[in-house]
Motif scaffolding. Sequence first.
Motif, PDB file in Angstrom:
ATOM      1  N   UNK A   1       0.826  -1.200   0.000  1.00  0.00           N
ATOM      2  CA  UNK A   1       0.000   0.000   0.000  1.00  0.00           C
ATOM      3  C   UNK A   1       0.861   1.251   0.000  1.00  0.00           C
ATOM      4  N   UNK A   2       1.865   1.271   0.852  1.00  0.00           N
ATOM      5  CA  UNK A   2       2.691   2.476   0.963  1.00  0.00           C
ATOM      6  C   UNK A   2       3.502   2.732  -0.301  1.00  0.00           C
ATOM      7  N   UNK A   3       3.815   1.671  -1.058  1.00  0.00           N
ATOM      8  CA  UNK A   3       4.581   1.826  -2.295  1.00  0.00           C
ATOM      9  C   UNK A   3       3.711   2.163  -3.503  1.00  0.00           C
ATOM     10  N   UNK A   4       2.407   2.030  -3.361  1.00  0.00           N
ATOM     11  CA  UNK A   4       1.483   2.295  -4.450  1.00  0.00           C
ATOM     12  C   UNK A   4       1.484   3.796  -4.760  1.00  0.00           C
ATOM     13  N   UNK A   5       1.673   4.167  -6.027  1.00  0.00           N
ATOM     14  CA  UNK A   5       1.701   5.601  -6.366  1.00  0.00           C
ATOM     15  C   UNK A   5       0.376   6.309  -6.071  1.00  0.00           C
ATOM     16  N   UNK A   6      -0.686   5.551  -5.892  1.00  0.00           N
ATOM     17  CA  UNK A   6      -1.981   6.161  -5.596  1.00  0.00           C
ATOM     18  C   UNK A   6      -2.330   6.086  -4.112  1.00  0.00           C
ATOM     19  N   UNK A   7      -1.349   5.765  -3.270  1.00  0.00           N
ATOM     20  CA  UNK A   7      -1.630   5.565  -1.848  1.00  0.00           C
ATOM     21  C   UNK A   7      -2.249   6.802  -1.194  1.00  0.00           C
ATOM     22  N   UNK A   8      -1.824   7.981  -1.590  1.00  0.00           N
ATOM     23  CA  UNK A   8      -2.403   9.194  -1.011  1.00  0.00           C
ATOM     24  C   UNK A   8      -3.889   9.307  -1.333  1.00  0.00           C
ATOM     25  N   UNK A   9      -4.253   8.935  -2.545  1.00  0.00           N
ATOM     26  CA  UNK A   9      -5.657   8.981  -2.941  1.00  0.00           C
ATOM     27  C   UNK A   9      -6.464   7.922  -2.207  1.00  0.00           C
TER      28      UNK A   9
ATOM     29  N   UNK B   1       0.818   8.538 -11.097  1.00  0.00           N
ATOM     30  CA  UNK B   1       1.255   7.268 -11.678  1.00  0.00           C
ATOM     31  C   UNK B   1       2.577   7.365 -12.430  1.00  0.00           C
ATOM     32  N   UNK B   2       2.816   8.500 -13.067  1.00  0.00           N
ATOM     33  CA  UNK B   2       4.001   8.609 -13.922  1.00  0.00           C
ATOM     34  C   UNK B   2       5.168   9.337 -13.272  1.00  0.00           C
TER      35      UNK B   2
ATOM     36  N   UNK C   1       1.650  14.430 -20.500  1.00  0.00           N
ATOM     37  CA  UNK C   1       0.430  13.957 -19.831  1.00  0.00           C
ATOM     38  C   UNK C   1      -0.806  14.570 -20.476  1.00  0.00           C
ATOM     39  N   UNK C   2      -0.737  15.873 -20.703  1.00  0.00           N
ATOM     40  CA  UNK C   2      -1.884  16.546 -21.312  1.00  0.00           C
ATOM     41  C   UNK C   2      -2.152  16.020 -22.716  1.00  0.00           C
ATOM     42  N   UNK C   3      -1.100  15.753 -23.475  1.00  0.00           N
ATOM     43  CA  UNK C   3      -1.261  15.201 -24.827  1.00  0.00           C
ATOM     44  C   UNK C   3      -1.932  13.831 -24.776  1.00  0.00           C
ATOM     45  N   UNK C   4      -1.480  12.987 -23.856  1.00  0.00           N
ATOM     46  CA  UNK C   4      -2.056  11.640 -23.723  1.00  0.00           C
ATOM     47  C   UNK C   4      -3.533  11.734 -23.374  1.00  0.00           C
TER      48      UNK C   4
ATOM     49  N   UNK D   1     -12.942  15.264 -14.088  1.00  0.00           N
ATOM     50  CA  UNK D   1     -12.600  16.200 -15.160  1.00  0.00           C
ATOM     51  C   UNK D   1     -11.128  16.030 -15.546  1.00  0.00           C
ATOM     52  N   UNK D   2     -10.674  16.835 -16.492  1.00  0.00           N
ATOM     53  CA  UNK D   2      -9.298  16.741 -16.973  1.00  0.00           C
ATOM     54  C   UNK D   2      -8.303  16.945 -15.835  1.00  0.00           C
ATOM     55  N   UNK D   3      -8.599  17.857 -14.943  1.00  0.00           N
ATOM     56  CA  UNK D   3      -7.713  18.119 -13.803  1.00  0.00           C
ATOM     57  C   UNK D   3      -7.555  16.850 -12.946  1.00  0.00           C
ATOM     58  N   UNK D   4      -8.668  16.163 -12.683  1.00  0.00           N
ATOM     59  CA  UNK D   4      -8.618  14.920 -11.899  1.00  0.00           C
ATOM     60  C   UNK D   4      -7.786  13.862 -12.624  1.00  0.00           C
ATOM     61  N   UNK D   5      -8.023  13.728 -13.919  1.00  0.00           N
ATOM     62  CA  UNK D   5      -7.282  12.748 -14.718  1.00  0.00           C
ATOM     63  C   UNK D   5      -5.788  13.068 -14.718  1.00  0.00           C
ATOM     64  N   UNK D   6      -5.469  14.360 -14.845  1.00  0.00           N
ATOM     65  CA  UNK D   6      -4.062  14.780 -14.835  1.00  0.00           C
ATOM     66  C   UNK D   6      -3.397  14.479 -13.495  1.00  0.00           C
ATOM     67  N   UNK D   7      -4.123  14.713 -12.406  1.00  0.00           N
ATOM     68  CA  UNK D   7      -3.559  14.449 -11.076  1.00  0.00           C
ATOM     69  C   UNK D   7      -3.227  12.973 -10.898  1.00  0.00           C
ATOM     70  N   UNK D   8      -4.126  12.108 -11.327  1.00  0.00           N
ATOM     71  CA  UNK D   8      -3.873  10.672 -11.197  1.00  0.00           C
ATOM     72  C   UNK D   8      -2.721  10.255 -12.104  1.00  0.00           C
TER      73      UNK D   8
END
Length: 175
Positions: free
Chosen positions: A58-66, A123-124, A133-136, A112-119
């Motif tokens: 869990x602690x190593x997961x890049x999304x652990x804060x979320x 992750x990256x 990121x924005x291009x993807x 929204x795009x902001x949420x997607x960008x944050x995740x």
Amino acid sequence: MGNASSMLTQYDIDEVQEHSGYLFSQQEIVALYKRFCQLDRNAKGFISADEFLSIPEFSLNPLSQRLQRMLDGLNFKDFVAFLSSFSQKASPQQKMELIFRVYDVDSKGRVNLKDLLEVLRDLTGSFMSEEQREQVLNHMLEEAGYMRDASLVFDDFVKILGKSGMKMEVEVPID
């Protein structure tokens, strides 16, 4: 079941199974209860975000804060319900609902795009620039027929990300 150090009764097991949609066997519920008690270091009957961080995966997961905001203060029944999304028996719909909740930062039922960008940033990390990121994400939204300023509800989210073939499963070790 209020005190984490108490024994789990058959009634408790049945109640937890029902609450989690019968996605875990009785043996798995007992194994999860043992793990819950180990994590609940102060025997408070719930697990704090800090206690979750003691799990290396869990602690190593890049999304652990979320994930922390979703997990902080879970009692055993809700702990199992949360983990049920990772069960092999969970439907793709259940798995996508959890992923949507991770992306839906403000819990308003929209991404929204902001949420997607944050995740994507989580992750990256430094492997992608903000421009990449924005291009993807712009490309992904366009491919699905959405504009950059789109606010995605769950069905839209599934339309875009549901085809990715994500695998979200955890095996519960039974003693």
